[in-house]
Enzyme design. Structure first.
Site, PDB file in Angstrom:
ATOM      1  N   SER A   1       0.852  -1.186   0.000  1.00  0.00           N
ATOM      2  CA  SER A   1       0.000   0.000   0.000  1.00  0.00           C
ATOM      3  C   SER A   1       0.884   1.231   0.000  1.00  0.00           C
ATOM      4  O   SER A   1       1.958   1.242   0.594  1.00  0.00           O
ATOM      5  CB  SER A   1      -0.913  -0.002   1.237  1.00  0.00           C
ATOM      6  OG  SER A   1      -1.835   1.054   1.173  1.00  0.00           O
ATOM      7  N   ASP A   2       0.422   2.252  -0.703  1.00  0.00           N
ATOM      8  CA  ASP A   2       1.132   3.524  -0.710  1.00  0.00           C
ATOM      9  C   ASP A   2       0.108   4.627  -0.904  1.00  0.00           C
ATOM     10  O   ASP A   2      -0.907   4.430  -1.568  1.00  0.00           O
ATOM     11  CB  ASP A   2       2.183   3.581  -1.817  1.00  0.00           C
ATOM     12  CG  ASP A   2       3.175   4.703  -1.567  1.00  0.00           C
ATOM     13  OD1 ASP A   2       4.127   4.473  -0.791  1.00  0.00           O
ATOM     14  OD2 ASP A   2       2.980   5.803  -2.113  1.00  0.00           O
ATOM     15  N   GLN A   3       0.399   5.762  -0.326  1.00  0.00           N
ATOM     16  CA  GLN A   3      -0.552   6.869  -0.383  1.00  0.00           C
ATOM     17  C   GLN A   3       0.102   8.118  -0.931  1.00  0.00           C
ATOM     18  O   GLN A   3       1.235   8.440  -0.573  1.00  0.00           O
ATOM     19  CB  GLN A   3      -1.101   7.154   1.009  1.00  0.00           C
ATOM     20  CG  GLN A   3      -2.189   8.206   1.030  1.00  0.00           C
ATOM     21  CD  GLN A   3      -2.702   8.425   2.436  1.00  0.00           C
ATOM     22  OE1 GLN A   3      -2.007   9.002   3.259  1.00  0.00           O
ATOM     23  NE2 GLN A   3      -3.892   7.943   2.713  1.00  0.00           N
TER      24      GLN A   3
ATOM     25  N   GLY B   1      -3.027   3.632  -2.981  1.00  0.00           N
ATOM     26  CA  GLY B   1      -2.812   2.477  -3.841  1.00  0.00           C
ATOM     27  C   GLY B   1      -2.775   1.221  -2.987  1.00  0.00           C
ATOM     28  O   GLY B   1      -2.259   1.230  -1.869  1.00  0.00           O
TER      29      GLY B   1
END
Length: 192
Positions: free
Chosen positions: A68-70, A105
């Site tokens: 996960s990435d933001q 994401g």
């Protein structure tokens, strides 16, 4: 069922994933998070989420790996983690009386089958008009320098907003649990 691995060193993501009452391990992926030239925030978040999951695949065969990435965007400008008081002050000053969209994401990689599901969950925050004094007091109290957008919604950051808009508030913290549940169920995971 394959064991679950969270490809993240973020304590926020670990706390969120723990809400699902699933056994999981976590490990920190080592990837380059530099945006590509002219890459938009949505593509960046999805690319990095998948890259994080894939980076750990060789060391964790036969796992389900969550990446996960933001990213946060104010208009066309991508907002990163400020890391300093001055940069956080500037981010919040620029966001005053405006809307910031957070794009989280999410990737779920089955290292046994090679299938990687990737998605992006948006969430928009509409900021109040903020004074310099309000911003300074908030930053001194909460020190959200490791958070994209310079606030912690799970803390006092909620006081900076006029309203929020989105399907899953956990995406704002960094791991969209509603969408993650969908992905895990599609892999046959039994969730209490």
């Amino acid at each position: 069922m394959l064991p679950l691995l969270l490809a993240s060193s973020s304590p926020y993501r670990r706390e969120l994933l723990a809400r699902l009452k699933l056994n999981f391990k976590y490990a920190s992926p080592n990837i380059d998070e530099t945006p590509h030239p002219s890459e938009n925030a949505r593509h960046l978040a999805m690319r990095l989420a998948e890259a994080k999951a894939r980076a750990l695949a060789p060391a964790y065969p036969n796992h389900l790996i969550i990446g996960s990435d933001q990213t946060a965007s104010l208009g066309d400008q991508i907002l990163g983690k400020p890391m300093t008081f001055d940069r956080a002050f500037k981010q919040l000053s620029n966001a005053s009386d405006k809307s910031v969209t957070f794009l989280t994401g999410l990737a779920l990689l089955n290292t046994q089958s090679g299938v990687c599901q990737v998605d992006c969950v948006p969430f928009t925050v509409h900021f109040r008009e903020l004074t310099s004094g309000q911003i300074k007091r908030y930053l001194q109290a909460e020190q959200p320098f490791d958070c994209a957008g310079s606030f912690k919604v799970e803390g006092m950051g909620i006081t900076l907003f006029r309203s929020t808009e989105g399907e899953d508030v956990t995406s704002l913290i960094g791991l969209p649990l509603i969408r993650l549940t969908d992905l895990l169920l599609s892999e046959g995971m039994i969730i209490p």
